[in-house]
Write a protein that holds these residues in place. Structure first.
Motif, PDB file in Angstrom:
ATOM      1  N   VAL A  90       0.825  -1.199   0.000  1.00 58.16           N
ATOM      2  CA  VAL A  90       0.000   0.000   0.000  1.00 58.16           C
ATOM      3  C   VAL A  90       0.861   1.252   0.000  1.00 58.16           C
ATOM      4  CG1 VAL A  90      -1.795   1.296   1.202  1.00 58.16           C
ATOM      5  CG2 VAL A  90      -1.815  -1.220   1.251  1.00 58.16           C
ATOM      6  N   THR A  91       0.617   2.103  -0.980  1.00 56.24           N
ATOM      7  CA  THR A  91       1.143   3.464  -0.992  1.00 56.24           C
ATOM      8  C   THR A  91      -0.055   4.395  -0.844  1.00 56.24           C
ATOM      9  OG1 THR A  91       2.983   2.888  -2.448  1.00 56.24           O
ATOM     10  CG2 THR A  91       2.370   5.215  -2.326  1.00 56.24           C
ATOM     11  N   THR A  92       0.086   5.408   0.003  1.00 62.49           N
ATOM     12  CA  THR A  92      -1.022   6.344   0.183  1.00 62.49           C
ATOM     13  C   THR A  92      -0.519   7.767   0.200  1.00 62.49           C
ATOM     14  OG1 THR A  92      -3.014   6.824   1.501  1.00 62.49           O
ATOM     15  CG2 THR A  92      -0.997   6.308   2.714  1.00 62.49           C
ATOM     16  N   THR A  93      -1.403   8.688  -0.196  1.00 66.42           N
ATOM     17  CA  THR A  93      -1.087  10.108  -0.118  1.00 66.42           C
ATOM     18  C   THR A  93      -1.780  10.696   1.107  1.00 66.42           C
ATOM     19  OG1 THR A  93      -2.962  10.659  -1.556  1.00 66.42           O
ATOM     20  CG2 THR A  93      -0.811  10.343  -2.603  1.00 66.42           C
ATOM     21  N   GLY A  94      -1.126  11.675   1.704  1.00 64.52           N
ATOM     22  CA  GLY A  94      -1.681  12.308   2.889  1.00 64.52           C
ATOM     23  C   GLY A  94      -0.797  13.471   3.306  1.00 64.52           C
ATOM     24  N   SER A  95      -1.074  14.017   4.469  1.00 65.48           N
ATOM     25  CA  SER A  95      -0.272  15.125   4.977  1.00 65.48           C
ATOM     26  C   SER A  95       0.870  14.585   5.827  1.00 65.48           C
ATOM     27  CB  SER A  95      -1.134  16.072   5.811  1.00 65.48           C
ATOM     28  OG  SER A  95      -1.625  15.414   6.958  1.00 65.48           O
ATOM     29  N   ALA A  96       1.881  15.413   6.036  1.00 67.52           N
ATOM     30  CA  ALA A  96       3.042  14.993   6.820  1.00 67.52           C
ATOM     31  C   ALA A  96       2.648  14.631   8.245  1.00 67.52           C
ATOM     32  CB  ALA A  96       4.087  16.111   6.823  1.00 67.52           C
ATOM     33  N   ARG A  97       1.660  15.337   8.810  1.00 64.81           N
ATOM     34  CA  ARG A  97       1.284  15.071  10.206  1.00 64.81           C
ATOM     35  C   ARG A  97       0.669  13.687  10.381  1.00 64.81           C
ATOM     36  NH1 ARG A  97      -3.928  15.729  12.422  1.00 64.81           N
ATOM     37  NH2 ARG A  97      -5.552  16.071  10.851  1.00 64.81           N
ATOM     38  N   ASN A  98       0.144  13.111   9.287  1.00 62.11           N
ATOM     39  CA  ASN A  98      -0.485  11.794   9.380  1.00 62.11           C
ATOM     40  C   ASN A  98       0.416  10.657   8.923  1.00 62.11           C
ATOM     41  OD1 ASN A  98      -3.074  12.570  10.369  1.00 62.11           O
ATOM     42  ND2 ASN A  98      -3.638  13.289   8.321  1.00 62.11           N
ATOM     43  N   ALA A  99       1.647  10.956   8.533  1.00 57.21           N
ATOM     44  CA  ALA A  99       2.502   9.937   7.925  1.00 57.21           C
ATOM     45  C   ALA A  99       2.767   8.760   8.857  1.00 57.21           C
ATOM     46  CB  ALA A  99       3.815  10.557   7.468  1.00 57.21           C
ATOM     47  N   ALA A 100       3.193   9.032  10.084  1.00 59.09           N
ATOM     48  CA  ALA A 100       3.506   7.942  11.016  1.00 59.09           C
ATOM     49  C   ALA A 100       2.261   7.127  11.326  1.00 59.09           C
ATOM     50  CB  ALA A 100       4.107   8.510  12.298  1.00 59.09           C
ATOM     51  N   TRP A 101       1.137   7.794  11.473  1.00 60.04           N
ATOM     52  CA  TRP A 101      -0.123   7.103  11.772  1.00 60.04           C
ATOM     53  C   TRP A 101      -0.525   6.194  10.610  1.00 60.04           C
ATOM     54  CZ3 TRP A 101      -5.321   8.379   9.887  1.00 60.04           C
ATOM     55  CH2 TRP A 101      -6.342   7.689  10.563  1.00 60.04           C
ATOM     56  N   LEU A 102      -0.386   6.672   9.383  1.00 63.62           N
ATOM     57  CA  LEU A 102      -0.743   5.866   8.221  1.00 63.62           C
ATOM     58  C   LEU A 102       0.163   4.648   8.086  1.00 63.62           C
ATOM     59  CD1 LEU A 102      -1.526   8.746   5.729  1.00 63.62           C
ATOM     60  CD2 LEU A 102      -3.139   6.975   6.471  1.00 63.62           C
ATOM     61  N   ARG A 103       1.435   4.815   8.402  1.00 60.07           N
ATOM     62  CA  ARG A 103       2.326   3.645   8.375  1.00 60.07           C
ATOM     63  C   ARG A 103       1.914   2.645   9.445  1.00 60.07           C
ATOM     64  NH1 ARG A 103       6.266   7.549   6.664  1.00 60.07           N
ATOM     65  NH2 ARG A 103       6.728   8.124   8.825  1.00 60.07           N
ATOM     66  N   ASP A 104       1.464   3.137  10.583  1.00 54.65           N
ATOM     67  CA  ASP A 104       1.000   2.252  11.649  1.00 54.65           C
ATOM     68  C   ASP A 104      -0.251   1.483  11.224  1.00 54.65           C
ATOM     69  OD1 ASP A 104       1.168   1.272  14.420  1.00 54.65           O
ATOM     70  OD2 ASP A 104      -0.668   2.430  14.739  1.00 54.65           O
ATOM     71  N   LEU A 105      -1.054   2.085  10.347  1.00 50.92           N
ATOM     72  CA  LEU A 105      -2.259   1.412   9.839  1.00 50.92           C
ATOM     73  C   LEU A 105      -1.934   0.352   8.797  1.00 50.92           C
ATOM     74  CD1 LEU A 105      -4.843   4.336   9.408  1.00 50.92           C
ATOM     75  CD2 LEU A 105      -4.622   2.737  11.321  1.00 50.92           C
ATOM     76  N   GLY A 106      -0.716   0.393   8.255  1.00 52.34           N
ATOM     77  CA  GLY A 106      -0.337  -0.645   7.298  1.00 52.34           C
ATOM     78  C   GLY A 106       0.219  -0.144   5.985  1.00 52.34           C
ATOM     79  N   ALA A 107       0.263   1.178   5.779  1.00 56.52           N
ATOM     80  CA  ALA A 107       0.825   1.702   4.537  1.00 56.52           C
ATOM     81  C   ALA A 107       2.331   1.460   4.513  1.00 56.52           C
ATOM     82  CB  ALA A 107       0.528   3.184   4.404  1.00 56.52           C
ATOM     83  N   SER A 108       2.821   0.959   3.403  1.00 57.47           N
ATOM     84  CA  SER A 108       4.265   0.773   3.250  1.00 57.47           C
ATOM     85  C   SER A 108       4.956   2.073   2.880  1.00 57.47           C
ATOM     86  CB  SER A 108       4.542  -0.279   2.171  1.00 57.47           C
ATOM     87  OG  SER A 108       4.014  -1.540   2.553  1.00 57.47           O
ATOM     88  N   VAL A 109       4.270   2.908   2.094  1.00 54.75           N
ATOM     89  CA  VAL A 109       4.826   4.184   1.653  1.00 54.75           C
ATOM     90  C   VAL A 109       3.761   5.253   1.852  1.00 54.75           C
ATOM     91  CG1 VAL A 109       5.773   5.489  -0.291  1.00 54.75           C
ATOM     92  CG2 VAL A 109       6.244   3.029  -0.088  1.00 54.75           C
ATOM     93  N   VAL A 110       4.163   6.384   2.442  1.00 58.83           N
ATOM     94  CA  VAL A 110       3.274   7.532   2.602  1.00 58.83           C
ATOM     95  C   VAL A 110       3.902   8.709   1.870  1.00 58.83           C
ATOM     96  CG1 VAL A 110       2.100   9.084   4.196  1.00 58.83           C
ATOM     97  CG2 VAL A 110       2.482   6.692   4.844  1.00 58.83           C
ATOM     98  N   ILE A 111       3.158   9.305   0.950  1.00 63.32           N
ATOM     99  CA  ILE A 111       3.646  10.427   0.157  1.00 63.32           C
ATOM    100  C   ILE A 111       2.986  11.702   0.652  1.00 63.32           C
ATOM    101  CG2 ILE A 111       3.785  11.426  -2.157  1.00 63.32           C
ATOM    102  CD1 ILE A 111       3.602   8.549  -3.250  1.00 63.32           C
ATOM    103  N   ASP A 112       3.793  12.667   1.060  1.00 67.55           N
ATOM    104  CA  ASP A 112       3.295  13.967   1.511  1.00 67.55           C
ATOM    105  C   ASP A 112       2.754  14.723   0.301  1.00 67.55           C
ATOM    106  OD1 ASP A 112       2.782  16.458   2.522  1.00 67.55           O
ATOM    107  OD2 ASP A 112       4.810  16.821   3.289  1.00 67.55           O
TER     108      ASP A 112
END
Length: 317
Positions: free
Chosen positions: A172-194
């Motif tokens: 899973v790669t997801t887009t989001g804001s920097a403030r949510n990056a760590a949280w999204l990785r905790d949910l299972g995203a392998s890559v978070v793009i600011d």
């Protein structure tokens, strides 16, 4: 009963409290006492004159999903007898919505509330989780090794979509804001793009599926997404009104494309409930508002910075 209604389309301030008759269920419908109701983008769009506004009779009580307790069932041996804690989706806009102390609900749109969740938590689940289930499981067929890009992963639908895709083995790669990056990785995203600092097409590589919860109206997210899909890949858009030409554009690029609308399926919701009970997925409620503050909840939703879900507390547990 207490309810929130609007008499004409407009901004959040058109929402106000009213006293309405308790609705009466017919045939297979169940009457539930609503303890908490989810607040969803479709609610705000409908209140503003789009969404499902054309199907309404005014004044209208908005709200699609809820958690509560069964008050009246169709017959004595019904699977959800009076007193059963349930969550699910009302048949709004065909019937009154869930921003009210009571609602009538189709039996097939219900599931037992997970015992590990409060009513407030459970109210944040049905519409968002069923949308994510339909996108990730039923449409994209998430599986081991699949490469999936999910836009707006921190939102109500998005945070469930990220978890379900990861649960079924997708990368899973997801887009989001920097403030949510760590949280999204905790949910299972392998890559978070600011999304504020990086163009996703510059870094994501080739993917099999794009789940677009943003649409073309914001920075051409939809058309940019087509460029990262492998040939024959699948593009799934939820806000399809933002891009009427998505299907033609995808076909011209050698891609498959579809839009998606949620199906209020109680059996699928029961499966989601088991995943919640086991801790395989979880719901995040960002803020809780009292029923009387529904206008403030809509204003907060429309600011666009909600992590997970907003919920209305309608009555006491």
């Amino acid at each position: 009963m207490r309810a929130v209604v609007f008499d004409a389309p407009g901004g959040p301030d058109v929402l106000h409290e009213a006293s309405l008759e308790v609705p009466s269920p017919v045939l297979s419908e169940v009457l539930v006492r609503v303890v908490a109701a989810g607040v969803n983008p479709i609610d705000a769009k409908t209140r503003g004159g789009s969404g499902v506004f054309s199907a309404l009779s005014l004044p209208a009580t908005p709200g699609f999903d809820f958690s509560g307790v069964v008050v009246r069932a169709p017959y004595e041996t019904h699977p959800f007898p009076p007193g059963t804690p349930v969550f699910g989706m009302a048949a709004f806009p065909r019937t009154g919505g869930t921003y009210a102390e009571y609602a009538v609900v189709p039996s097939l749109s219900l599931a037992r509330r997970p015992a590990s969740l409060s009513h407030v938590e459970a109210a944040g689940v049905p519409l968002a989780a069923l949308t994510a289930w339909g996108l990730v499981v039923e449409t994209a067929h998430a599986h081991e090794g699949q490469r999936m890009l999910i836009h707006a992963g921190a939102g109500g639908v998005g945070h469930f979509a990220v978890q379900l895709a990861a649960y079924f083995g997708a990368h899973v790669t997801t887009t989001g804001s920097a403030r949510n990056a760590a949280w999204l990785r905790d949910l299972g995203a392998s890559v978070v793009i600011d999304r504020e600092s990086t163009r996703f097409e510059d870094v994501v590589g080739e993917v099999d599926v794009v789940i677009d919860l943003v649409g073309e109206a914001s920075d051409r997210t939809g058309s940019r997404s087509l460029s990262v899909l492998r040939r024959g890949g699948l593009y799934v858009i939820v806000p399809s009104g933002s891009w009427p030409g998505y299907a033609d554009a995808a076909a011209a690029a050698g891609l498959r494309a579809t839009h998606y609308k949620v199906i209020p399926d109680g059996d699928a919701l029961a499966t989601v409930a088991r995943l919640l009970e086991s801790g395989s997925i979880r719901v995040f409620v960002d803020r809780v508002f009292d029923l009387a503050d529904a206008a403030a909840a809509h204003a907060e939703l429309e600011r666009g910075h909600t992590r997970g879900k907003l919920v209305l507390r309608v009555s006491d547990d």
